[in-house]
Write a protein that holds these residues in place. Structure first.
Motif, mmCIF file in Angstrom:
data_model
loop_
_atom_site.group_PDB
_atom_site.id
_atom_site.type_symbol
_atom_site.label_atom_id
_atom_site.label_comp_id
_atom_site.label_asym_id
_atom_site.label_seq_id
_atom_site.Cartn_x
_atom_site.Cartn_y
_atom_site.Cartn_z
ATOM 1 N N LEU A 11 8.087 -3.776 6.732
ATOM 2 C CA LEU A 11 6.739 -4.321 6.751
ATOM 3 C C LEU A 11 5.838 -3.465 5.866
ATOM 4 O O LEU A 11 5.723 -2.253 6.066
ATOM 5 N N LEU A 12 5.228 -4.105 4.882
ATOM 6 C CA LEU A 12 4.260 -3.490 3.983
ATOM 7 C C LEU A 12 2.900 -3.991 4.437
ATOM 8 O O LEU A 12 2.622 -5.187 4.338
ATOM 9 N N ALA A 13 2.048 -3.106 4.949
ATOM 10 C CA ALA A 13 0.885 -3.608 5.682
ATOM 11 C C ALA A 13 -0.359 -2.779 5.429
ATOM 12 O O ALA A 13 -0.309 -1.543 5.378
ATOM 13 N N HIS A 14 -1.484 -3.486 5.313
ATOM 14 C CA HIS A 14 -2.779 -2.858 5.065
ATOM 15 C C HIS A 14 -3.735 -3.080 6.230
ATOM 16 O O HIS A 14 -3.841 -4.197 6.748
ATOM 17 N N LEU A 31 2.601 1.674 5.474
ATOM 18 C CA LEU A 31 1.245 1.387 5.915
ATOM 19 C C LEU A 31 0.239 1.876 4.884
ATOM 20 O O LEU A 31 0.318 3.016 4.416
ATOM 21 N N LEU A 32 -0.709 1.025 4.558
ATOM 22 C CA LEU A 32 -1.715 1.309 3.548
ATOM 23 C C LEU A 32 -3.077 1.439 4.209
ATOM 24 O O LEU A 32 -3.675 0.453 4.640
ATOM 25 N N LEU A 71 2.916 6.425 5.453
ATOM 26 C CA LEU A 71 1.480 6.152 5.520
ATOM 27 C C LEU A 71 0.823 6.640 4.235
ATOM 28 O O LEU A 71 0.886 7.821 3.911
ATOM 29 N N ILE A 72 0.195 5.705 3.514
ATOM 30 C CA ILE A 72 -0.519 6.044 2.285
ATOM 31 C C ILE A 72 -2.004 5.786 2.528
ATOM 32 O O ILE A 72 -2.416 4.660 2.778
ATOM 33 N N GLU A 73 -2.787 6.855 2.465
ATOM 34 C CA GLU A 73 -4.221 6.748 2.718
ATOM 35 C C GLU A 73 -5.015 6.922 1.429
ATOM 36 O O GLU A 73 -4.570 7.596 0.501
#
Length: 299
Positions: free
Chosen positions: A103-106, A129-130, A237-239
């Motif tokens: 799951l690629l999710a924002h 996670l974005l 997690l990419i913030e």
């Protein structure tokens, strides 16, 4: 609608037309399911998906959640609770014949992903996670107050769907009224997918206006932390440096609750995966963390 509308994407209609989606990549490639944020739509991934598809040799299917983009609105009297979106993901996975997904999710999509990974760990291989983790929550002692706000808002007559003279005005309205800072270049794909021409030549929003009403009930902070602790899948997690997480007390606690989390902070805002100046770096981190083969699902 032409398939070239968003960077080589192909439009999809799923679940008997209830859900709409955009797809990038070969039909027979390993599938990632992409989940957008609140008031956004599948075009949220229109700049990132082509980069990942090319590098990882995968297929990305980005959904429009119910009430968003080209997907159907819920019937009168229904709600848009966070957990309702879990059915959108599971229904789409069944339609695509996916037993287990990356799951690629924002943002809100990240919240949905966390709930699904905790509740049905066998259906989620990994999370990317974005700028989103956990879920919007309300302390237990504020439950009655939250319910009051929700009931009062839901009992009011729905507001008229916003209409604008042209797409430029619609983009300007999104920039001006966004919950998080967003410039016109970043917002444009979202607005283009979320508008439709009216009979009198104006532009109207597709989004269900009920999405703007407060939730009747929210999870408590303790419940969200307990959910995060149950996630078995690896989490990337990419913030954004100017995003919604950072070193806020809640964000620190949420990150600490996840058993297998890798964190990267990049220059950019809440929509860094859609910002032209940030998207390439987001793709680079995803492709290199921990390795392209592991993230694509290829052996």
């Amino acid at each position: 609608m032409k398939g070239s509308e968003f960077s080589g994407s192909t439009p999809l209609s799923l679940v008997n037309g209830r859900l709409a989606a955009l797809s990038w990549g070969r039909h027979d490639a390993p599938v990632w399911v992409a989940l957008h944020g609140w008031l956004d739509n599948a075009a949220s991934f229109s700049r990132l998906a082509p980069l990942l598809v090319k590098r990882l040799n995968i297929r990305i299917v980005a959904l429009d959640f119910r009430g968003h983009g080209h997907s159907a609105h819920t019937p009168f009297g229904s709600d848009y609770a966070l957990w309702d979106y879990l059915h959108d993901v599971l229904d789409a996975m069944e339609a695509l014949e996916i037993e287990q997904a990356t799951l690629l999710a924002h943002s809100m999509g990240a919240a949905v992903s966390c709930l699904l990974a905790a509740a049905l760990p066998e259906r989620v291989a990994r999370l990317v996670l974005l700028d989103g983790l956990g879920a919007l929550n309300t302390p237990a002692e504020e439950t009655a107050s939250q319910l009051r706000k929700g009931l009062t808002a839901h009992r009011r007559v729905a507001s008229r769907t916003p209409r604008y003279a042209d797409i430029e005005q619609a983009v300007a309205a999104r920039v001006a009224g966004g919950v998080t800072p967003l410039d016109a270049i970043t917002a444009r794909p979202l607005v283009e997918r979320n508008t439709q021409a009216t009979a009198d030549g104006k532009v109207a929003m597709r989004t269900d206006s009920r999405l703007l009403k407060p939730s009747l009930v929210r999870l408590t902070p303790q419940q969200v932390l307990a959910i995060l602790a149950e996630i078995q899948a690896p989490v990337l997690l990419i913030e954004g440096e100017r995003g919604i997480l950072g070193e806020r007390q809640w964000a620190v606690a949420a990150r600490q609750a996840v058993p297998r989390l890798t964190r990267h902070v990049l220059a950019g805002g809440h929509h860094l995966h859609l910002e032209p100046q940030a998207v390439a770096q987001v793709a680079e981190v995803i492709c290199r963390s921990p390795s392209g083969e592991e993230w694509s699902g290829e052996k």
